[in-house]
Enzyme design. Sequence first.
Site, PDB file in Angstrom:
ATOM      1  N   GLU A  20       0.869  -1.182   0.000  1.00 20.04           N
ATOM      2  CA  GLU A  20       0.000   0.000   0.000  1.00 20.04           C
ATOM      3  C   GLU A  20       0.910   1.238   0.000  1.00 20.04           C
ATOM      4  O   GLU A  20       1.797   1.340   0.838  1.00 20.04           O
ATOM      5  CB  GLU A  20      -0.874   0.020   1.242  1.00 20.04           C
ATOM      6  CG  GLU A  20      -1.840  -1.135   1.349  1.00 20.04           C
ATOM      7  CD  GLU A  20      -2.591  -1.087   2.671  1.00 20.04           C
ATOM      8  OE1 GLU A  20      -3.492  -0.250   2.816  1.00 20.04           O
ATOM      9  OE2 GLU A  20      -2.251  -1.876   3.565  1.00 20.04           O
ATOM     10  N   ARG A  72       5.298 -13.624   9.365  1.00 13.90           N
ATOM     11  CA  ARG A  72       5.867 -12.262   9.347  1.00 13.90           C
ATOM     12  C   ARG A  72       7.250 -12.260   9.978  1.00 13.90           C
ATOM     13  O   ARG A  72       7.592 -13.113  10.789  1.00 13.90           O
ATOM     14  CB  ARG A  72       4.976 -11.314  10.162  1.00 13.90           C
ATOM     15  CG  ARG A  72       3.712 -10.894   9.495  1.00 13.90           C
ATOM     16  CD  ARG A  72       2.888 -10.067  10.468  1.00 13.90           C
ATOM     17  NE  ARG A  72       3.584  -8.834  10.809  1.00 13.90           N
ATOM     18  CZ  ARG A  72       3.167  -7.627  10.475  1.00 13.90           C
ATOM     19  NH1 ARG A  72       2.054  -7.479   9.792  1.00 13.90           N
ATOM     20  NH2 ARG A  72       3.827  -6.566  10.820  1.00 13.90           N
ATOM     21  N   LYS A 114       2.867   1.969  10.776  1.00 18.09           N
ATOM     22  CA  LYS A 114       2.878   3.313  10.210  1.00 18.09           C
ATOM     23  C   LYS A 114       2.362   4.334  11.221  1.00 18.09           C
ATOM     24  O   LYS A 114       2.923   5.422  11.373  1.00 18.09           O
ATOM     25  CB  LYS A 114       2.020   3.336   8.942  1.00 18.09           C
ATOM     26  CG  LYS A 114       2.571   2.456   7.838  1.00 18.09           C
ATOM     27  CD  LYS A 114       1.528   2.164   6.777  1.00 18.09           C
ATOM     28  CE  LYS A 114       2.038   1.111   5.798  1.00 18.09           C
ATOM     29  NZ  LYS A 114       1.019   0.632   4.890  1.00 18.09           N
TER      30      LYS A 114
END
Length: 770
Positions: free
Chosen positions: A266, A481, A491
């Site tokens: 993204e 992950r 973020k």
Amino acid sequence: EALGLFTGIGLSEAKARETLRNGALSALLRRAVLQARSALGPALDKATGTLLYNTAARLKDPKHLGFLVGYIARREILTDLQLTAALEYVRSHPLEPLDVADFERACGVGVCITPEQIEEAVEAVISKHRAELLAERYHFNMGLLMGEARNQLRWADGKTIKNEVDLQVLHLLGPKTEADLEKKPKVAKARLAPAEKQKVAVVENGDMGTETQSLLEQLRGEALKFHKPGENYKTEGYVVTPNTMALLKQHLAITGGQVRTRFPPEPNGILHIGHAKAINFNFGYAKANGGVCFLRYDDTNPEKEEEKYFTAIREMVEWLGYQPYAVTHASDYFDQLYTWALELIRRGQAYVCHQKVEEIKGHNPPPSPWRDRPVEESLLLFEDMRKGKFGEGEATLRMKLVMEDGKMDPVAYRVKFTPHHRTGDKWCIYPTYDYTHCLCDSIEHITHSLCTKEFQARRSSYFWLCNALDVYCPVQWEYGRLNLLYTVVSKRKIIRLVETGAVRDWDDPRLFTLTALRRRGFPPEAINNFCARVGVTVAQATMEPHLLEACAREVLNEQAPRAMAVLEPLKVTITNFPAPKALEVLVPNFPADESRGFHKVPFHQTIYIEETDFREEADKGYKRLAPGQPVGLRHAGYVITVQNVIKDVSGRVMELEVTCTKSDVAEKPKAFIHWVSVPLACEVRLYERLFLHRNPEDPSEVPGGFLSDLNPDSLRVVHNALVDSSVRSAQPFDKFQFERLGYFSVDPDSEEGKMVFNRTVTLKEDPGKA
């Protein structure tokens, strides 16, 4: 009744009870046993029972149960070997009707292996290995004989082959002697040198390169249990429809059987160390298997997207050494996605809903009262959404499915009156990840949609949506992950750190964003090696930062030329300097390999050393400069001896006056120290961990929240450091080893007359951090 049914086929009572706890397995096994009993009678032998149990336990598609049990009941499938072949056949031929003749050939139905055939096959194998057998006798690997005989007679009974091998070996060698019973001595394996272990030459596209062995070996060919392109249906859980095989045929015609992956970030933030694993996995898997990887921006949320993120993401992908096959955007496909949304409504699989966002949050929201509204009504309302007749939050398009995590009817489109950076004001409705992702994968004919484990709950919706629209359906594979301790990567939290002034920006070298790691001086090879060592695991990996730092040291030791710098300068005047002007000293760029060149540094009457390399009194064990204790100057060929110590009014040492003697005539000193002469002034930034605790986001470890856990000593700026003039022409991100101090990188803040260096890592690991 079921317990008796299962023990009646040879299962122990404990195994039968365990089976009953698995509802799906016990239902299949019950069907299988009842079908077999109807053909063979109530008493089933244990061998038949074992075959029935294995069929029920291993069969992926229950619709083939009756077909396989029929062969077992008719005694046409008699061994586990045949059953394994049968299960593989029905898995790889998902469409009805099966080709019975082809199935029977593949499973050895009707093949009769005679004792004579087994005897002849074993004789041939023993004859082939006769010399080794006579030499090694019973120390010879008899499994080799078994394997070769079985290769000749695929459907022969394994026990019968073993008995024949034992019999013929005994006939050849006679009974075992005492020497035969002694254990065979182990042969020590030749060990690879550490450098050979870590690296192996790999030919990629005709070029010989050096790659970290573990990454490509983990990703190449059969190393991962991934499907081959076009064999999506062999993946467990993959949904096969009447159109699947035709769509896969079209897919193969378009791709030519090529592996295709994609990295779909993204564009609303900077990539971090976790993304490095995703980049390595997606691009690396494609590269290792002769395929291609797309860089696709998931730009479906215009509120948070900025051009700087698009640019930084591509820069980081290329910095890590990968070139995208194509750079695409989800927005490239907005028209097609909208057309498919209309089709989904027409097929009764989507509807316009007016529940508020708050109402449909969580896993148990109330069912939508608009779920069963007429198709034509949803089509008209969806068109109204597109024309901007609904405000934000007043209407959504939802898909009719229940996801694996229990979430019902995920949103496909929502209203957002925000111009898009690529499409402008054309759209006021934007698709969601759940709707967009799988369809973009389908459009680009992705073969392996690789994503992190948290997306596993979306796998069923991924398959459902492609099949609901009758379009090519890729396969989603999940992996664990990569997280690091002592940091945050979200973020939202990095933005808070920037807003509060805890860090300067997304590329602050104390962060673990990729731009920050680059600025601090981490080579991309070190990050790739780190990802390779972590491995392609299904489980989440949480690693210590010092493991990444160790990878950096390995690479920088080979890549970073040496220079000399002094952080806390102490002036030293050589009173008997042997020349009227500065001499030039040749310093090897890499002392361990002088073939890699030299650079020149001036050696003048005035030099500067580290304050900590001088003491007025030499303690026991102290080997550097002190009155009465000379030291050598690295690379200069001289030993210096203190003659006078000059102090200021407060008693602080300000300057040393020394004499020098050539190394070849002086007594060998206890130590050699680094120095600079006619140096450049520079600023040096020394970094430590940004957070004090391993898990700054864990309330049990840091009750006050991550902002309360900041390390006040995470940055120390040395404003008046000195560095030798050999680095004068260095550019931002150039890397050096400052001898005895660590590895350093030129910071972009450098300007004419004042260079700035970031310390990447120290020369050795701090034991306190390990």
